[in-house]
Structure formats: C-alpha cells, structure tokens
Enzyme design. Sequence first.
Site, PDB file in Angstrom:
ATOM      1  N   ASP A  90      -5.225 -34.676 -14.961  1.00 59.98           N
ATOM      2  CA  ASP A  90      -6.207 -35.743 -15.129  1.00 59.98           C
ATOM      3  C   ASP A  90      -5.482 -36.978 -15.651  1.00 59.98           C
ATOM      4  OD1 ASP A  90      -8.242 -34.049 -14.361  1.00 59.98           O
ATOM      5  OD2 ASP A  90      -8.871 -33.567 -16.401  1.00 59.98           O
ATOM      6  N   ASP A 114     -18.307 -31.154  -8.982  1.00 61.64           N
ATOM      7  CA  ASP A 114     -18.493 -30.841 -10.397  1.00 61.64           C
ATOM      8  C   ASP A 114     -19.853 -30.181 -10.546  1.00 61.64           C
ATOM      9  OD1 ASP A 114     -16.071 -32.073 -10.909  1.00 61.64           O
ATOM     10  OD2 ASP A 114     -17.003 -34.021 -11.280  1.00 61.64           O
TER      11      ASP A 114
END
Length: 258
Positions: A11, A130
């Site tokens: 990330d 997600d």
Amino acid sequence: MLSRRIIPCLDVRDGRVVKGVKFRDHIDMGDIVELALRYRAQGADELVFYDIGASPEGRSVDYTWVERVARLIDIPFCVAGGIGDVETARAVLHAGADKISINSPALGRPQLISELADAFGVQCVVVGIDSIREEDGQWRVRRYTGDPSKTQALPMRTLDWVAEAQRLGAGEIVLNCMDNDGVRRGYDIAQLRQVRALCRVPLIASGGAGEMQHFADVFDQADVDGALAASVFHSGAIPIPELKRFLRAQQIEVRDGQ
C-alpha cells in the site's frame, strides 16, 4: 490449476509503503523500491501496489515510482489507484506495470472494465473488490476504502459484483476481505469459497494471513489461484522462501523461488 502465486501487497501513500488494520491506522513500512527489491530477491511471484489515496483524492497514481520499480525488478507487478480511464491505464502500463487494477472507479462506472479489456486485453485487467460482512449476513462492497473519511457503503452484494465484473471483462479478481485485513487470523475461507464457486477467472485472496498454515488453508479450502499478504511479509514474520518450502511440503504447487 497452475502453480499458486505468493503476492506481497504494498500500500502506497505519499511515496512510501504503509500498512493498516482493517484499512485504518496506517503506519510507515519503508521505501517502495527497497521493499520491491527485497521481495524479488526472496522469490515473490509478483507484486501488487495500491496507491490508496489516489481514488479518494481524485488523482491518478504517481508514475515516477512505477517507472523506478519497473527499471529494477524483473517479476510481474500490478498497479492500482485512481485509474479511471483508458489513457491513465495506458500511462501506467507504459511506465512499466504489467497489469492494472481498478476498484472504486469501476463501481462508479462499470463500463470502465470493458473499455480497459478492449484496449489492453483481459490479461491486463484486474478488478479489486473490498468486501465486508454486514449485520444481515450478506457480504457487500465498499468504495474509497483508502480514506476512512470518504469510505462509502454500497448496497451491491459482493457476489453480484463479482459476476458483473467477470461479464464486463475482468481477467482477474482480487477479493479484499475487510473484516480480516491486518488481524492475522486467517483468510475468510467462507467468503472466498462462495466467490470461487462463481468466479471463472483467477481469484486472489487478500486479508488475514498471519501464519504459514493460513496460506495452505486458503489454497486447499478455497481453491484460490494466489494469496496476497502485506503485514506478515513487511514485518519479516513470514519469509517467502520458508513459506514456499512449507507449502511444497504440503503438496501445494508453488513457483520456483529461493
């Protein structure tokens, strides 16, 4: 099935690799290129980079670090973050990425999946999802998860979105199980098995790895094509060479590495 893939996830925020828990409270984990080189040396099969601020902030990914990574590693890597049109995707691929991944932009405009598949081929197009389990027991998708202040709960069921993404041309699905993210208690086998039952394209599990057995479990019990993890790799808790030896000992085929 081909060999299972071991995929570190990086990330990215403000040019650095960060990691949170359940997509919150991110801490700095190190330099993008240094971590990419480390994972290449350890035998990672590919890398995934998420610019977690790009979509919530309405910008595209920073191409400069994509170019740096491409110059220095020789394993496939995928880039996600703020890819909302064909031209942005083209720029990311031109910078050196092998695949592009779309998440929030596709939820806002699903036809983007088809446009990218038509332009670059389905093998380049990954759809990240997600997903979180709600009180009624259904898994539903979230949007803009890179910024807690902008995260949106959507009514769409995860299974419905998986089916739609495939229909539109997704060449791979990465299922980010938000309830399990960063807590190291294992992958969400129940959810992944339901998705696997309707997913005809490669499926990558994300969220929950905490020990080597968790990787074996998700391959054996959910039949996923790859397992993505972040914190256990960044911290050194699970060295990739040891993980691959462990999986081979359990008769799980993985690609050659250290």
